[in-house]
Scaffold this motif. Structure first.
Motif, mmCIF file in Angstrom:
data_model
loop_
_atom_site.group_PDB
_atom_site.id
_atom_site.type_symbol
_atom_site.label_atom_id
_atom_site.label_comp_id
_atom_site.label_asym_id
_atom_site.label_seq_id
_atom_site.Cartn_x
_atom_site.Cartn_y
_atom_site.Cartn_z
ATOM 1 N N SER A 36 47.582 3.064 0.248
ATOM 2 C CA SER A 36 48.444 1.880 0.353
ATOM 3 C C SER A 36 49.606 2.122 1.299
ATOM 4 O O SER A 36 50.140 1.180 1.887
ATOM 5 C CB SER A 36 48.962 1.489 -1.034
ATOM 6 N N GLU A 618 51.320 -16.148 2.464
ATOM 7 C CA GLU A 618 51.838 -15.107 1.572
ATOM 8 C C GLU A 618 51.495 -15.369 0.116
ATOM 9 O O GLU A 618 51.496 -14.446 -0.699
ATOM 10 C CB GLU A 618 53.354 -14.995 1.737
ATOM 11 N N SER A 619 51.202 -16.605 -0.198
ATOM 12 C CA SER A 619 50.885 -16.960 -1.590
ATOM 13 C C SER A 619 49.416 -16.766 -1.930
ATOM 14 O O SER A 619 48.990 -17.145 -3.026
ATOM 15 C CB SER A 619 51.272 -18.427 -1.837
ATOM 16 N N GLN A 621 46.401 -15.260 -3.488
ATOM 17 C CA GLN A 621 46.134 -14.357 -4.599
ATOM 18 C C GLN A 621 44.644 -14.420 -4.909
ATOM 19 O O GLN A 621 44.092 -15.498 -5.123
ATOM 20 C CB GLN A 621 46.945 -14.758 -5.845
ATOM 21 N N SER A 758 44.895 -5.798 -5.671
ATOM 22 C CA SER A 758 45.940 -6.684 -5.147
ATOM 23 C C SER A 758 46.504 -6.150 -3.843
ATOM 24 O O SER A 758 46.778 -6.919 -2.909
ATOM 25 C CB SER A 758 47.061 -6.844 -6.183
ATOM 26 N N HIS A 759 46.662 -4.829 -3.759
ATOM 27 C CA HIS A 759 47.149 -4.254 -2.498
ATOM 28 C C HIS A 759 46.148 -4.474 -1.383
ATOM 29 O O HIS A 759 46.515 -4.849 -0.258
ATOM 30 C CB HIS A 759 47.426 -2.772 -2.683
ATOM 31 N N LYS A 762 46.299 -8.041 -0.363
ATOM 32 C CA LYS A 762 47.476 -8.340 0.473
ATOM 33 C C LYS A 762 47.301 -7.779 1.882
ATOM 34 O O LYS A 762 47.627 -8.447 2.872
ATOM 35 C CB LYS A 762 48.723 -7.756 -0.173
ATOM 36 N N GLN A 763 46.806 -6.539 1.944
ATOM 37 C CA GLN A 763 46.649 -5.925 3.261
ATOM 38 C C GLN A 763 45.635 -6.678 4.104
ATOM 39 O O GLN A 763 45.880 -6.986 5.289
ATOM 40 C CB GLN A 763 46.214 -4.463 3.099
ATOM 41 N N THR A 765 44.603 -9.745 3.616
ATOM 42 C CA THR A 765 45.122 -11.094 3.883
ATOM 43 C C THR A 765 46.092 -11.065 5.051
ATOM 44 O O THR A 765 46.080 -11.965 5.918
ATOM 45 C CB THR A 765 45.821 -11.645 2.626
ATOM 46 N N LYS A 766 46.901 -10.023 5.120
ATOM 47 C CA LYS A 766 47.823 -9.879 6.249
ATOM 48 C C LYS A 766 47.057 -9.731 7.560
ATOM 49 O O LYS A 766 47.390 -10.381 8.562
ATOM 50 C CB LYS A 766 48.722 -8.664 6.023
#
Length: 899
Positions: A36, A618-619, A621, A758-759, A762-763, A765-766
């Motif tokens: 991460s 950013e939202s 999930q 989740s990490h 997020k990664q 998704t970024k």
């Protein structure tokens, strides 16, 4: 004007399991935490094709090749360089302009700094001042000298006396004056031709000037008409980036879910692969147990039968060898030999002592009733269903992003429609059309003025031509009518006319040459300074440096051009940089540095990818807790397999018995040896009995040993019993540990999915958002590059400057300078022409008196001369010359009563 403001705004636009299992889990979590902290590089963004901006084709070719007359231009430039070799006084001009910005009074010139500037300027203009002074002196003195020359000749001086002295080198002088006058006349003719060529070049280039005007106006109209289409094209290409983003949003499952899946599969898939391989090992174990069980059953049954058969055959053979025939001599030896081998007729491998594997096989059969492969495949399917989960869980976000993209597109389109582009450019086109008509309306006046100019220049040249005509006619008449035998008072009419024509040429020279020199001086001072102060600095762009000098026009205004265009003199925009960009045909947005007033990148970044869009992404999930890699039935199946009992089988005993032979000796070899020994016996019952035993032993081998050997060598799947046992041995080796490791790996993968995904989400998704933003960045970069190089290409502006330079300098100034250069040469050469014409006329005109020689008689004083001051010369004859014959007396022309 209103249209100019709208045009600038337009260009601004067009101008985004036990203690070990716990240790393994903790180690895996540590690896996840380390990963991460590691920055993953985002995947490359697919390049977009925005096509080509509609380009404009401009007609103006601001280039001029003067041709042969260019040689004359270079001559004039070389002459002006000799007159003015000093470099362009850029700093001096800047200081003069800066000191005279507010105006300066005459008395202020007395200040030391102004006096220094004046002296520097005089030093720079020294060459022109000297040449101009010479011209003025020439204009003043020539009329005065002409008047004095006329008066002097009237007083019979300056060659006005109609009497010619007789000299021995008279012919040489006449030839010299004739050659000099001819050479001077030829050079004057060349000067006339140079001036006429320059005069004609001006008139000839008037049509080229019209061509430049027409093409420049047409290019400006093309510029105005093409710019809206280019801006519309830039706006429309937002759809290309938008459609690509929408396509990626529609495929968010395969794209984002696929990226999440690819990151998680590094840990998930290997664990499922080990479970799937263990399922395969279960099936192989069952097959191996079945092979061992069936083979063991055959071997145990065959071993009992074989042992009985061999025992019976051994006892029967022993009875045969007990026959009395075996006690005789050599026969007894053979019988004893055979008897000694009877112990070899026995079994070697005893399979009856091997343990039964049916219990383990039953356990494995029970375990295989649960299809572990199917359970693992469900785990694969559940994990591979990640893209669908991502798609289902991001439906609302995707629909929201699509709505925002539509809103952004509407904002860009609305912004482009805020300006009345078409109306403004229509007004600009109308302005150009009316301007062109106004210019064309002056064409007749320009032609008329050019005609008058041409007539005036031709008239000036005609003055020279008139003088040349007198000189040429005088030379022709004088040369053709000259008679060496004629005396000065008896020269013919043609010769006398030649002399008079030469003197007429002298007279007209005094009349016209000062006026022509005045014209030459004025044109020289004006045209030469324009060439050195305007044309040369414009050609080497030194003039731009003067205009671009900071604070030139006002101490508070840094740059002149942006102050005039945008009322902001602090913008770092210069005329030289603008001309350079337009000359390279770049966009006007870049040439005028409109990014300082309106940064299109900031606008697009703010509009195309705003904060609301970032918040939406950013939202994101994604919940992957519904993913189950291995059901409880699969876990129980693995545990039951570990406890199936295959690990308690004594595989060493199996291998030890399998590796033994079925019998102690090869029965075929034994039977063959028995037959060979029977052949050594005498024929009879004993021999036949022994051969019968050999045949029985061979039959036992064929009926019992061979099936047992086949049962050991070939079982199902064409594998040997030894291979099946070895496979079972490998599978059962540390089987509980293997199962525990598999379950630990699956538990760690499930923990990763349920707690640490989740990490990864997020990664990825970024990275996914960065790829979407990359499309907008491509669009904004393409817009900037297009505005810099393709939209509103301002080549017409540099063409206008170059066309003005060509028309003003190459067409007019160079031609004017060439005209005065040729005319000035003629005026200068007319001075020696006056001298040579005056001297030569004396040899062509008929004189009133001449030198006379007469015979005074032979007085003995040889060589004595008596001279009459009125022209009568008495010469005493001498034996050396007959002067009377050579110089007849003729003090005056003969007079006739008829005259």
């Amino acid at each position: 004007m209103l249209w100019t403001r709208w045009l600038v705004l337009l260009l601004c636009w067009g101008a985004t399991a036990g203690e070990q299992q716990a240790d393994e889990r903790e180690g895996f979590r540590a690896e996840i935490r380390a990963d991460s902290r590691r920055q993953r590089s985002p995947p490359p963004v697919e390049p977009l094709d925005f096509g080509f901006v509609p380009s404009a084709v401009y007609d103006t070719h601001a280039y001029y090749e003067p041709g042969a007359v260019g040689i004359l231009f270079h001559m004039v430039h070389a002459f002006l360089y000799v007159v003015q070799p000093n470099p362009f006084p850029k700093d001096l001009i800047v200081r003069v302009i800066q000191q005279n910005m507010g105006g300066i009074k005459i008395e202020e010139w007395r200040k030391p700094e102004n006096v220094v500037l004046l002296l520097q300027w005089i030093h720079y203009e020294a060459g022109f001042l000297v040449c101009g002074t010479v011209g003025v002196v020439f204009v003043i003195l020539v009329p005065i000298i002409g008047i004095l020359f006329c008066v002097c000749r009237c007083c019979e001086n300056c060659g006005g006396e109609m009497h010619q002295r007789q000299r021995k080198n008279a012919d040489c002088q006449r030839g010299f004056y004739t050659a000099s006058l001819v050479a001077t006349t030829i050079f004057i003719i060349l000067g006339v031709l140079i001036s006429y060529a320059a005069n004609h070049n001006i008139s000839a280039q008037i049509k080229s000037t019209r061509r430049f005007i027409n093409t420049n106006m047409r290019d400006l109209k093309t510029f105005a008409n093409n710019t809206p289409a280019q801006i519309d094209y830039l706006t429309a290409q937002y759809t290309t980036a938008k459609n690509k983003v929408l396509s990626d949003l529609d495929n968010i499952g395969p794209l984002l879910g696929g990226r999440i899946h690819s990151q998680l599969e590094k840990e998930v898939v290997p664990s499922l692969d080990t479970a799937l391989r263990m399922a395969g090992a279960m099936r192989e174990t069952k097959e191996a147990l079945e092979n061992v069980s069936s083979s063991l059953e055959v071997l145990q049954e065959g071993t009992g039968k074989l042992q009985t058969s061999l025992s019976v055959e051994r006892a029967s053979l022993s009875n045969t060898l007990s026959d009395p025939a075996c006690t005789n001599g050599a026969v007894s030896h053979t019988c004893n030999t055979i008897r000694s081998t009877l112990s070899q007729l026995g079994i070697n491998a005893d399979f009856s002592r091997l343990p039964d594997v049916s219990h383990s096989l039953g356990n494995v059969d029970t375990i295989l009733k649960t299809d572990l492969s199917n359970i693992v495949q469900k785990g694969y399917s559940s994990f591979n269903d990640t893209p669908r989960l991502v798609k289902d869980q991001t439906k609302n976000i995707v629909s929201g992003v699509k709505g925002m993209l539509d809103k952004i597109g509407a904002e860009i389109t609305g912004f482009s429609k805020m300006f009345p582009v078409e109306a403004s450019l229509a007004n600009f086109t109308i302005f150009l059309t009316e301007g062109q008509k106004n210019i064309e309306s002056f064409y007749p006046q320009i032609d008329q003025m050019d005609f008058y100019r041409w007539i005036g220049c031709v008239a000036a040249l005609c003055m020279i031509v008139l003088i040349l005509a007198f000189n040429i006619l005088g030379l022709l008449c004088g040369s053709c009518g000259y008679d060496k035998q004629a005396t000065p008072t008896t020269r013919g009419c043609l010769s006398n006319t030649g002399g008079n024509l030469l003197m007429a040429g002298v007279g007209f020279t005094f009349i016209f040459v000062w006026l022509l020199m005045a014209i030459v001086t004025a044109l020289f001072v004006v045209g030469g300074n324009v060439e050195k102060m305007m044309c040369e600095p414009l050609a080497n762009r030194q003039l731009f440096k003067i205009i671009d000098t900071p604070y030139l026009v006002h101490p508070a205004k840094k740059n002149f051009l942006p102050g005039m265009l945008f009322q902001n003199p602090n913008i770092d925009l210069t005329l030289g940089s603008m001309y350079r960009e337009c000359y390279e045909n770049n966009g006007l947005y870049h040439a005028l540095q409109l990014e300082t007033m309106f940064n299109i990148n900031s606008f697009l970044n703010r509009t195309v990818y705003n904060k609301d869009l970032a918040k939406v992404f950013e939202s994101v999930q994604v919940d992957l807790q519904d993913i189950t890699l291995l059901e409880q039935a699969g876990r129980d199946n693995l545990i039951n397999f570990a406890n199936s009992g295959i690990g308690q089988i004594d595989y060493a005993a199996f291998l030890a018995e399998v590796n033994k032979g079925v019998t102690l000796v090869d029965l075929l070899s034994f039977s063959t040896d028995l037959e060979a020994q029977a052949d050594q016996l005498p024929r009879g019952a004993l021999e036949n009995a022994l051969k019968g035993h050999a045949s029985s032993i061979r039959q036992i081998h064929r009926d019992q040993v061979v099936p047992m050997e086949q049962a050991m060598k070939y079982v199902r799947a064409r594998s040997t019993l030894s291979q099946s046992i070895k496979q079972l041995q490998r599978t059962s080796s540390d089987l509980p540990v293997k199962v525990t490791n598999i379950l630990s790996a699956i538990d760690a993968a499930e923990y990763l999915i349920t707690h640490n995904a989740s990490h990864v989400v997020k990664q990825e998704t970024k990275n996914y958002v960065q790829s979407l933003v990359g499309y907008f960045k491509q669009y904004t970069a393409w817009v900037k590059n297009s505005l810099t190089a393709e939209v509103a290409q301002c080549k017409p502006i540099s063409n206008i400057v170059d066309s003005m330079e060509i028309v003003a300098c190459s067409f007019i100034v160079d031609s004017v300078n060439t005209f005065w250069f040729g005319l000035g040469g003629c005026c200068v050469l007319l001075i020696p022409s006056i001298i040579f014409s005056t001297k030569l006329a004396k040899y062509y005109r008929r004189m009133d008196t001449e030198d006379v020689f007469e015979d005074m008689g032979n007085t003995g004083n040889h060589g004595e001369q008596v001279c009459d001051i009125h022209g009568n010369l008495a010469v005493v004859s001498s034996p050396y010359s007959d002067t009377l014959t050579r110089f007849p007396r003729a003090s005056a022309p003969p007079s006739y009563s008829d005259w």
